[in-house]
Design a protein around this motif. Structure first.
Motif, mmCIF file in Angstrom:
data_model
loop_
_atom_site.group_PDB
_atom_site.id
_atom_site.type_symbol
_atom_site.label_atom_id
_atom_site.label_comp_id
_atom_site.label_asym_id
_atom_site.label_seq_id
_atom_site.Cartn_x
_atom_site.Cartn_y
_atom_site.Cartn_z
ATOM 1 N N GLY A 49 0.846 -1.184 0.000
ATOM 2 C CA GLY A 49 0.000 0.000 0.000
ATOM 3 C C GLY A 49 0.880 1.231 0.000
ATOM 4 N N PRO A 50 0.459 2.316 -0.660
ATOM 5 C CA PRO A 50 1.319 3.505 -0.761
ATOM 6 C C PRO A 50 1.620 4.155 0.573
ATOM 7 C CG PRO A 50 -0.908 3.976 -1.553
ATOM 8 C CD PRO A 50 -0.831 2.495 -1.356
ATOM 9 N N GLN A 51 0.762 3.919 1.607
ATOM 10 C CA GLN A 51 1.013 4.492 2.934
ATOM 11 C C GLN A 51 2.196 3.836 3.634
ATOM 12 O OE1 GLN A 51 -1.841 3.169 1.833
ATOM 13 N NE2 GLN A 51 -3.633 4.384 2.421
ATOM 14 N N GLY A 52 2.598 2.648 3.190
ATOM 15 C CA GLY A 52 3.757 1.983 3.773
ATOM 16 C C GLY A 52 3.499 1.258 5.077
ATOM 17 N N GLN A 53 2.245 0.877 5.348
ATOM 18 C CA GLN A 53 1.951 0.204 6.617
ATOM 19 C C GLN A 53 2.463 -1.231 6.666
ATOM 20 O OE1 GLN A 53 -2.267 0.511 7.360
ATOM 21 N NE2 GLN A 53 -2.147 2.688 7.869
ATOM 22 N N MET A 424 15.509 -0.294 7.021
ATOM 23 C CA MET A 424 14.565 -1.426 7.068
ATOM 24 C C MET A 424 13.183 -0.964 7.517
ATOM 25 S SD MET A 424 17.190 -1.441 9.380
ATOM 26 C CE MET A 424 17.499 -1.477 11.155
ATOM 27 N N PRO A 425 12.145 -1.262 6.723
ATOM 28 C CA PRO A 425 10.813 -0.731 7.000
ATOM 29 C C PRO A 425 10.118 -1.411 8.172
ATOM 30 C CG PRO A 425 10.783 -2.086 5.021
ATOM 31 C CD PRO A 425 12.219 -1.946 5.416
ATOM 32 N N MET A 426 9.452 -0.598 8.970
ATOM 33 C CA MET A 426 8.632 -1.105 10.064
ATOM 34 C C MET A 426 7.234 -1.419 9.527
ATOM 35 S SD MET A 426 8.024 2.456 12.141
ATOM 36 C CE MET A 426 7.184 3.860 11.391
ATOM 37 N N ALA A 427 6.399 -2.035 10.361
ATOM 38 C CA ALA A 427 5.032 -2.375 9.984
ATOM 39 C C ALA A 427 4.063 -1.826 11.022
ATOM 40 C CB ALA A 427 4.868 -3.891 9.863
ATOM 41 N N TYR A 428 2.836 -1.540 10.561
ATOM 42 C CA TYR A 428 1.770 -1.097 11.459
ATOM 43 C C TYR A 428 0.576 -2.019 11.283
ATOM 44 C CZ TYR A 428 -2.133 1.577 13.367
ATOM 45 O OH TYR A 428 -3.238 1.968 14.080
ATOM 46 N N SER A 429 0.060 -2.544 12.389
ATOM 47 C CA SER A 429 -1.099 -3.435 12.333
ATOM 48 C C SER A 429 -2.374 -2.647 12.598
ATOM 49 C CB SER A 429 -0.984 -4.558 13.366
ATOM 50 O OG SER A 429 -2.215 -5.264 13.466
ATOM 51 N N ARG A 430 -3.313 -2.704 11.658
ATOM 52 C CA ARG A 430 -4.591 -2.039 11.848
ATOM 53 C C ARG A 430 -5.451 -2.775 12.875
ATOM 54 N NH1 ARG A 430 -3.878 -1.807 6.203
ATOM 55 N NH2 ARG A 430 -5.429 -3.449 5.808
ATOM 56 N N ASP A 431 -5.053 -4.000 13.221
ATOM 57 C CA ASP A 431 -5.775 -4.765 14.237
ATOM 58 C C ASP A 431 -5.284 -4.448 15.650
ATOM 59 O OD1 ASP A 431 -7.329 -5.950 12.296
ATOM 60 O OD2 ASP A 431 -6.126 -7.768 12.201
ATOM 61 N N LEU A 497 6.718 -7.528 8.305
ATOM 62 C CA LEU A 497 5.379 -7.707 7.766
ATOM 63 C C LEU A 497 4.431 -8.047 8.910
ATOM 64 C CD1 LEU A 497 3.329 -8.349 5.374
ATOM 65 C CD2 LEU A 497 4.226 -10.694 5.505
ATOM 66 N N ALA A 498 3.285 -7.366 8.989
ATOM 67 C CA ALA A 498 2.246 -7.701 9.962
ATOM 68 C C ALA A 498 1.025 -8.202 9.202
ATOM 69 C CB ALA A 498 1.885 -6.486 10.810
ATOM 70 N N THR A 499 0.279 -9.139 9.797
ATOM 71 C CA THR A 499 -0.880 -9.715 9.114
ATOM 72 C C THR A 499 -2.112 -9.731 10.009
ATOM 73 O OG1 THR A 499 -0.709 -12.051 9.767
ATOM 74 C CG2 THR A 499 0.767 -11.297 8.009
ATOM 75 N N ALA A 500 -3.281 -9.859 9.351
ATOM 76 C CA ALA A 500 -4.536 -9.965 10.085
ATOM 77 C C ALA A 500 -4.651 -11.290 10.835
ATOM 78 C CB ALA A 500 -5.714 -9.799 9.130
ATOM 79 N N GLY A 501 -3.757 -12.223 10.560
ATOM 80 C CA GLY A 501 -3.712 -13.466 11.308
ATOM 81 C C GLY A 501 -3.018 -13.334 12.648
ATOM 82 N N ALA A 515 8.090 -15.914 12.569
ATOM 83 C CA ALA A 515 6.758 -15.364 12.801
ATOM 84 C C ALA A 515 6.533 -15.308 14.303
ATOM 85 C CB ALA A 515 5.688 -16.219 12.135
ATOM 86 N N LEU A 516 6.185 -14.117 14.807
ATOM 87 C CA LEU A 516 5.895 -13.913 16.217
ATOM 88 C C LEU A 516 4.423 -13.572 16.396
ATOM 89 C CD1 LEU A 516 8.899 -11.606 17.279
ATOM 90 C CD2 LEU A 516 8.873 -14.104 17.028
ATOM 91 N N ASP A 517 3.916 -13.793 17.600
ATOM 92 C CA ASP A 517 2.566 -13.387 17.952
ATOM 93 C C ASP A 517 2.532 -11.856 18.029
ATOM 94 O OD1 ASP A 517 0.276 -12.611 19.626
ATOM 95 O OD2 ASP A 517 0.022 -14.756 19.979
ATOM 96 N N ALA A 518 1.635 -11.222 17.267
ATOM 97 C CA ALA A 518 1.604 -9.771 17.189
ATOM 98 C C ALA A 518 1.224 -9.111 18.514
ATOM 99 C CB ALA A 518 0.630 -9.324 16.097
#
Length: 598
Positions: A49-53, A424-431, A497-501, A515-518
């Motif tokens: 996504g262009p926002q970089g989340q 190195m890019p960070m991630a943001y979880s919308r959850d 990378l963050a995921t909805a899972g 993979a870690l628990d978010a």
């Protein structure tokens, strides 16, 4: 797994497959770019996504199912002596690969270390086509000359190159459609970041590029070109006193003429935009980070040297700077301010966050650039006491006006020039509403010299702790609280990378994809790839299965081989610099659990 959950997942998979079938197209539309964060069957932008989340809405792989992820196919990048001409070794193969794959219509596109591109069948791993861009011999190198990715739009894939060119390739054939100079490489210019696709009313879709090599004395700049022809529509210098360009004519000036910078510094150096940018469709602004002024270790002056070490917001219609915010004004620590600015919503506010090299995490109003808050995200910061109410750092008295090579009696500045967080890019979880920040706990030993007028001094990181260097932190942007921390013996030099899972996925210097628990940071899954992972993982759905991809580079690559941290970047019994190049790895979550009965 109970029956209700199995049914829910089955319905979800069916809906995703139907969605993928309905939107599949030979061409990438602007709507595909702007909604990349919401789609599951492709990855057409570097930031998901262009926002970089860097957040994926896919939840097939989750806390319950992640243990079932298995290897898919792997592909050596550059290990078979192929090239665009057919008879020479590939020119784009070096030890370091920081690029991120893109996926569209069953094809994966991967850019190489020296500006090559591979197109690969996502189901079989078979090469479809290969493009080699051979940089001119006089193109200068830095930091293993990485290329951090490409961009997809319409029927083209766009690639910026180390010899300061922007190339458009036909996405189906790999043939060059057009090629333009970003600048004259003889003056030191280069480009290593992924281009950014942005909409505009006045010019149609545009391709936005930054530029590298501020350490070689160039003036930082952001350019926009028409996506169809490559014709430049505007150019925006980052250093005060320089005129921009719009439609081939001089445009607004950045700041004020000369602006009181010492030794005519305004006329020549710094503020490189070597990481590229992000775009916010809501405010319709391009966000770009700018690097240090040159020389990067120059003593502080009475001037802030705008807009070096800053985040700037640019109007895509005209190239005008709408606002700027300096994270580390008027200092000599070599804290480049290029780190990504990620748009998100916080308590009803339209804000954006960035984790800076200087060790502080910032939250800004993304429409105005107004400072909201800042928090330290690495330990033992000693160059500043903190950040004041206006967003300016409060200098540590013991360091005072000294540069990090000064003689104050301290042996190390924390963080060092490699930063609390680098590219190195960070991630943001919308959850979870948390940021996942890859950082490193290291400083820089004082060396006793000031370096040249253009180049900073070589860096030799010194670990702050005996137990670890890498630190992946889950940060609450509303309070600055570190919710959890994962510690690693080696540096973390790849994206997250963050995921909805409920997963946070990243790679380590020892070549493990994890993979870690978010919510808790608990380790849930890992696989060894060999070498070191200094790239960013992606995920997508293919034939009802969740897929992951990441590139692993030879161990001890680039900054991972620096100083006292070298031993933590190599696997036991593994050659530090094996002959093979990077390897593209895929993993998948099977639709069905294999039967164990006879």
């Amino acid at each position: 797994m109970n029956g209700a959950r199995r049914t829910a997942i089955s319905v979800s998979v069916a809906a995703w497959v139907a969605t993928i079938a309905s939107v599949a197209s030979a061409q990438v539309k602007m709507d595909d770019v702007l909604k990349d964060a919401l789609t599951v069957g492709d990855v057409v932008t570097i930031g998901l996504g262009p926002q970089g989340q860097r957040f994926s809405p896919i939840s097939l792989a989750n806390r319950e199912t992640v243990s079932r992820i298995v290897p898919g196919w792997s592909l050596p990048l550059g290990g078979d002596n192929r090239s665009g001409s057919g008879d020479q070794p590939q020119a784009h193969v070096l030890s370091l690969s920081e690029g991120q794959p893109l996926v569209r219509d069953g094809i994966m596109y991967m850019s190489g270390s020296l500006s090559g591109v591979e197109a690969v069948d996502t189901k079989s791993g078979r090469r479809i086509w290969h493009y080699d861009h051979r940089p001119a011999d006089r193109a200068r190198s830095c930091c293993d000359a990485p290329n951090r990715g490409a961009a997809l739009f319409a029927d083209k894939i766009y690639l910026s190159t180390r010899d300061a060119k922007l190339v458009a390739l036909n996405a189906k054939s790999g043939k060059v459609v057009w090629m333009h100079d970003i600048d004259d490489l003889k003056s030191g210019h280069a480009e290593i970041s992924a281009p950014l696709i942005v909409p505009s009313k006045a010019h149609g879709p545009i391709v936005v590029t930054g530029m590298a090599r501020g350490e070689f004395g160039v003036v930082g700049r952001v350019d926009a070109r028409r996506a169809d022809t490559g014709a430049r529509v505007w150019s925006r210098p980052t250093i005060e006193g320089h005129l921009g360009e719009l439609a081939g004519k001089p445009a607004t000036m950045t700041g004020k003429l000369e602006s009181g910078l010492p030794d005519e510094m305004w006329t020549r150096r710094g503020g490189a935009t070597w990481l590229g940018g992000t775009y916010d469709p809501e405010t319709k602004l391009i966000f770009v980070g700018t690097g240090a002024p040159a020389p990067s270790t120059a003593p502080p002056s009475a001037n802030d040297r705008k807009w070096s070490r800053a985040r700037i917001a640019i109007d895509p219609e005209t190239g005008t700077i709408r606002w700027g915010f300096q994270t580390t004004p008027n200092e000599g620590w070599n804290y480049d301010g290029v780190n990504e600015l990620v748009a998100f919503d916080m308590g009803g506010q339209k804000v954006a966050a960035t984790a800076d090299r200087n060790g502080f995490f910032y939250v800004l109003d993304r429409a105005s650039g107004r400072f909201i808050s800042a928090f330290p995200f690495v330990s033992r910061i000693n160059w500043a006491k903190g950040i004041d109410k206006s967003g300016r750092p409060v200098a540590e008295p013991e360091w005072g006006g000294q540069t990090w090579v000064g003689s104050t009696g301290k042996t190390s500045i924390v963080p060092g020039p490699f930063g609390g967080k680098n590219w190195m890019p960070m991630a943001y979880s919308r959850d979870t509403k948390l940021f996942y920040v890859p950082s490193n706990e290291w400083g820089q030993a004082a060396s006793g010299g000031r370096g040249s007028r253009i180049n900073g001094l070589p860096a030799s990181p010194t670990p702050v702790f005996d137990t670890h260097v890498g630190s992946l932190k889950a940060i609450d942007p509303t309070s600055g609280q570190v919710v959890w921390e994962y510690k690693d013996t080696g540096p973390l030099w790849g994206g997250v990378l963050a995921t909805a899972g409920g997963l946070v996925v990243f790679g380590t210097a020892q070549g493990e994809l994890k993979a870690l628990d978010a919510l808790t940071g608990e380790p849930l899954w890992s696989r060894k790839t060999g070498g070191s992972i200094v790239s960013s993982p992606i995920t997508w759905v293919q034939d009802g299965e969740q897929m992951f991809a990441v590139v692993s580079s030879p161990a001890g690559s680039g900054p991972l081989a620096a100083g006292q941290v070298t031993a933590a970047t190599t696997n036991p019994g593994q050659s530090q610099h094996p002959a093979a190049g990077p390897v593209l790895w895929t993993f998948r979550l099977p639709k069905e659990i294999p039967s164990t009965s006879n």
